[in-house]
Design a protein around this motif. Structure first.
Motif, PDB file in Angstrom:
ATOM      1  N   UNK A  50       3.067  -9.592 -23.974  1.00  9.26           N
ATOM      2  CA  UNK A  50       3.952 -10.148 -22.960  1.00  9.26           C
ATOM      3  C   UNK A  50       3.344 -11.554 -22.313  1.00  9.26           C
ATOM      4  N   UNK A  51       2.435 -11.970 -22.743  1.00  6.25           N
ATOM      5  CA  UNK A  51       1.952 -13.292 -22.428  1.00  6.25           C
ATOM      6  C   UNK A  51       1.474 -13.335 -20.976  1.00  6.25           C
ATOM      7  N   UNK A  52       0.983 -12.303 -20.308  1.00  8.05           N
ATOM      8  CA  UNK A  52       0.490 -12.499 -19.005  1.00  8.05           C
ATOM      9  C   UNK A  52      -0.809 -11.719 -18.731  1.00  8.05           C
ATOM     10  N   UNK A  53      -1.610 -12.240 -17.693  1.00  9.47           N
ATOM     11  CA  UNK A  53      -2.705 -11.636 -17.381  1.00  9.47           C
ATOM     12  C   UNK A  53      -2.458 -10.453 -16.732  1.00  9.47           C
ATOM     13  N   UNK A  54      -3.321  -9.228 -17.169  1.00  5.66           N
ATOM     14  CA  UNK A  54      -3.156  -8.081 -16.572  1.00  5.66           C
ATOM     15  C   UNK A  54      -4.487  -7.396 -16.157  1.00  5.66           C
ATOM     16  N   UNK A  55      -5.345  -8.424 -15.822  1.00  4.14           N
ATOM     17  CA  UNK A  55      -6.716  -8.000 -15.232  1.00  4.14           C
ATOM     18  C   UNK A  55      -6.860  -6.746 -14.341  1.00  4.14           C
ATOM     19  N   UNK A  56      -8.163  -6.533 -14.084  1.00  2.00           N
ATOM     20  CA  UNK A  56      -9.288  -7.075 -14.283  1.00  2.00           C
ATOM     21  C   UNK A  56      -9.928  -6.335 -15.703  1.00  2.00           C
ATOM     22  N   UNK A  57      -9.232  -5.600 -16.066  1.00  2.00           N
ATOM     23  CA  UNK A  57      -9.847  -4.821 -17.247  1.00  2.00           C
ATOM     24  C   UNK A  57      -9.393  -5.719 -18.523  1.00  2.00           C
ATOM     25  N   UNK A  58     -10.310  -5.786 -19.626  1.00  2.00           N
ATOM     26  CA  UNK A  58     -11.425  -4.748 -19.600  1.00  2.00           C
ATOM     27  C   UNK A  58     -12.780  -5.388 -19.162  1.00  2.00           C
ATOM     28  N   UNK A  59     -12.751  -6.518 -18.452  1.00  2.00           N
ATOM     29  CA  UNK A  59     -14.200  -7.154 -17.800  1.00  2.00           C
ATOM     30  C   UNK A  59     -14.754  -6.426 -16.880  1.00  2.00           C
ATOM     31  N   UNK A  60     -13.833  -5.807 -15.962  1.00  2.00           N
ATOM     32  CA  UNK A  60     -14.556  -4.798 -15.020  1.00  2.00           C
ATOM     33  C   UNK A  60     -15.428  -3.612 -15.551  1.00  2.00           C
ATOM     34  N   UNK A  61     -14.795  -3.106 -16.440  1.00  2.00           N
ATOM     35  CA  UNK A  61     -15.550  -1.988 -17.283  1.00  2.00           C
ATOM     36  C   UNK A  61     -16.649  -2.479 -17.816  1.00  2.00           C
ATOM     37  N   UNK A  62     -16.551  -3.342 -18.852  1.00  2.00           N
ATOM     38  CA  UNK A  62     -17.827  -3.840 -19.708  1.00  2.00           C
ATOM     39  C   UNK A  62     -18.912  -4.395 -18.665  1.00  2.00           C
ATOM     40  N   UNK A  63     -18.561  -4.870 -17.634  1.00  2.00           N
ATOM     41  CA  UNK A  63     -19.581  -5.362 -16.761  1.00  2.00           C
ATOM     42  C   UNK A  63     -20.609  -4.285 -16.473  1.00  2.00           C
ATOM     43  N   UNK A  64     -19.912  -3.023 -16.582  1.00  2.00           N
ATOM     44  CA  UNK A  64     -21.012  -1.912 -16.183  1.00  2.00           C
ATOM     45  C   UNK A  64     -21.823  -1.357 -17.276  1.00  2.00           C
ATOM     46  N   UNK A  65     -21.624  -1.793 -18.505  1.00  2.00           N
ATOM     47  CA  UNK A  65     -22.645  -1.360 -19.525  1.00  2.00           C
ATOM     48  C   UNK A  65     -22.715  -2.405 -20.692  1.00  2.00           C
ATOM     49  N   UNK A  66     -22.259  -3.662 -20.540  1.00  2.00           N
ATOM     50  CA  UNK A  66     -22.472  -4.501 -21.594  1.00  2.00           C
ATOM     51  C   UNK A  66     -22.796  -6.124 -21.172  1.00  2.00           C
ATOM     52  N   UNK A  67     -23.317  -6.080 -19.980  1.00  2.00           N
ATOM     53  CA  UNK A  67     -24.094  -7.387 -19.530  1.00  2.00           C
ATOM     54  C   UNK A  67     -24.938  -8.011 -20.442  1.00  2.00           C
ATOM     55  N   UNK A  68     -24.614  -9.400 -20.745  1.00  5.94           N
ATOM     56  CA  UNK A  68     -25.733 -10.129 -21.494  1.00  5.94           C
ATOM     57  C   UNK A  68     -26.789 -10.793 -20.622  1.00  5.94           C
ATOM     58  N   UNK A  69     -28.028 -10.803 -21.294  1.00  7.79           N
ATOM     59  CA  UNK A  69     -28.754 -11.442 -20.416  1.00  7.79           C
ATOM     60  C   UNK A  69     -28.651 -13.084 -20.195  1.00  7.79           C
ATOM     61  N   UNK A  70     -27.824 -13.648 -20.985  1.00  7.49           N
ATOM     62  CA  UNK A  70     -27.627 -15.159 -20.632  1.00  7.49           C
ATOM     63  C   UNK A  70     -26.491 -15.087 -19.816  1.00  7.49           C
ATOM     64  N   UNK A  71     -25.860 -13.898 -19.448  1.00  8.17           N
ATOM     65  CA  UNK A  71     -24.509 -14.249 -18.626  1.00  8.17           C
ATOM     66  C   UNK A  71     -23.475 -13.776 -19.275  1.00  8.17           C
ATOM     67  N   UNK A  72     -22.514 -13.062 -18.574  1.00 10.77           N
ATOM     68  CA  UNK A  72     -21.229 -12.694 -19.419  1.00 10.77           C
ATOM     69  C   UNK A  72     -21.465 -11.238 -19.904  1.00 10.77           C
ATOM     70  N   UNK A  73     -20.343 -10.796 -20.287  1.00 10.28           N
ATOM     71  CA  UNK A  73     -20.608  -9.342 -21.134  1.00 10.28           C
ATOM     72  C   UNK A  73     -20.179  -9.494 -22.506  1.00 10.28           C
ATOM     73  N   UNK A  74     -20.786  -8.895 -23.412  1.00 12.87           N
ATOM     74  CA  UNK A  74     -20.784  -8.843 -24.829  1.00 12.87           C
ATOM     75  C   UNK A  74     -19.844  -8.049 -25.601  1.00 12.87           C
ATOM     76  N   UNK A  75     -19.217  -8.084 -26.285  1.00 11.36           N
ATOM     77  CA  UNK A  75     -18.252  -7.213 -27.060  1.00 11.36           C
ATOM     78  C   UNK A  75     -17.845  -7.573 -28.465  1.00 11.36           C
ATOM     79  N   UNK A  76     -18.434  -7.374 -29.576  1.00 11.22           N
ATOM     80  CA  UNK A  76     -18.265  -7.738 -30.719  1.00 11.22           C
ATOM     81  C   UNK A  76     -19.381  -8.523 -31.138  1.00 11.22           C
ATOM     82  N   UNK A  77     -19.014  -9.318 -32.533  1.00 14.13           N
ATOM     83  CA  UNK A  77     -20.288 -10.187 -32.869  1.00 14.13           C
ATOM     84  C   UNK A  77     -19.706 -11.290 -33.587  1.00 14.13           C
ATOM     85  N   UNK A  78     -20.441 -12.344 -33.624  1.00 12.62           N
ATOM     86  CA  UNK A  78     -20.015 -13.528 -34.491  1.00 12.62           C
ATOM     87  C   UNK A  78     -20.873 -13.669 -35.486  1.00 12.62           C
ATOM     88  N   UNK A  79     -20.356 -14.126 -36.722  1.00 11.16           N
ATOM     89  CA  UNK A  79     -20.853 -14.341 -37.921  1.00 11.16           C
ATOM     90  C   UNK A  79     -20.599 -15.587 -38.569  1.00 11.16           C
TER      91      UNK A  79
END
Length: 275
Positions: free
Chosen positions: A222-251
């Motif tokens: 629909x092209x609209x923001x529907x927050x705060x998920x998934x960032x709220x849940x990810x912040x509980x278990x995927x915080x990165x040492x350099x800041x933010x939350x990590x989910x997936x990998x770049x190659x």
């Protein structure tokens, strides 16, 4: 046995993706991935961070890259002959200067009307020599950073389980806009530990974790923001040492080649997660 479950490329950065059963994986990623960029009048890139309606624009690109079609609700279809040799314009992506080949007034007018703000469309020029960062350097078009974003189904399954425990609803894979989706890794976040892998005819080298932004809160349908998920849940278990939350990998792409849905994903080297 791990296999490619889905392939998606995004011809215009920030716009909808195109699913493919097979594709050429080139040094800059899947063929045509992020080869076009929407900018403001000053050349600064536009993305779903501020323009979530970009998600509603459906692009199609011909196999040879010579014809681009855009579709958007309320504006219908715009078909363009791609200019691959015209004058260069200055563009800025996260503050870094690049060049782009402007695709003309018709594309600019269509995008400006759709977004309700001045916009232009540029194509990555042939001499584009961007070097991406991370443990394995590479190149890419107008992607945020590296050539390939990979995410496993089990990683998304875990996130959805955690959101469900908070009373939330599951999110589809398109919230995260990966290029390659892997199935067959039973353990979530296996991709964090992969350092080298073979997919089809191609080889990939680990660059870095994918740090997520507010685009993951945009409902792509629909092209609209529907927050705060998934960032709220990810912040509980995927915080990165350099800041933010990590989910997936770049190659980065070590060896180009054809890849197809169903191809085996063969890990050649492992490492410790960098979170």
């Amino acid at each position: 046995m791990a296999r490619i479950a889905a392939l998606t490329y995004y011809p215009v950065k920030g716009c909808a993706g195109v699913s493919a059963d097979e594709a050429a994986l080139l040094p800059a990623g899947l063929a045509h991935d992020r080869s076009f960029l929407v900018t403001g009048a000053d050349g600064t890139f536009r993305s779903q961070r501020r323009d979530p309606r970009l998600a509603l624009i459906g692009p199609e690109i011909s196999a040879d890259g010579g014809r681009l079609t855009l579709r958007g609700p309320g504006l219908g279809r715009l078909a363009l002959d791609v200019d691959a040799s015209g004058p260069r314009r200055d563009v800025a992506l996260f503050g870094s200067p690049y060049k782009g080949i402007d695709q003309g007034a018709e594309a600019a007018g269509w995008l400006s009307e759709f977004l309700g703000a001045p916009a232009r469309l540029v194509r990555v020029p042939p001499e584009h020599d961007r070097v991406t960062d991370g443990r394995t350097p590479g190149t890419s078009g107008y992607a945020d950073s590296c050539a390939v974003h990979l995410l496993s189904r089990s990683t998304l399954d875990l996130l959805n389980e955690r959101m469900a425990a908070r009373g939330g609803v599951p999110l589809p894979m398109d919230r995260f806009r990966p290029n390659i989706v892997v199935e067959g890794w039973d353990e979530p976040h296996v991709e964090d530990r992969v350092r080298h892998l073979t997919v089809g005819e191609a080889e990939l080298g680990y660059a870095k974790p994918a740090i997520r932004c507010v685009v993951t809160t945009v409902d792509q349908a629909v092209g609209t923001k529907a927050g705060p998920e998934p960032l709220r849940t990810l912040a509980g278990y995927r915080r990165a040492a350099g800041g933010g939350v990590a989910f997936g990998t770049k190659f980065a792409v070590l060896r180009p080649g054809r890849v197809s849905v169903g191809d085996r994903v063969i890990v050649g080297a492992w490492g410790e997660p960098e979170l």
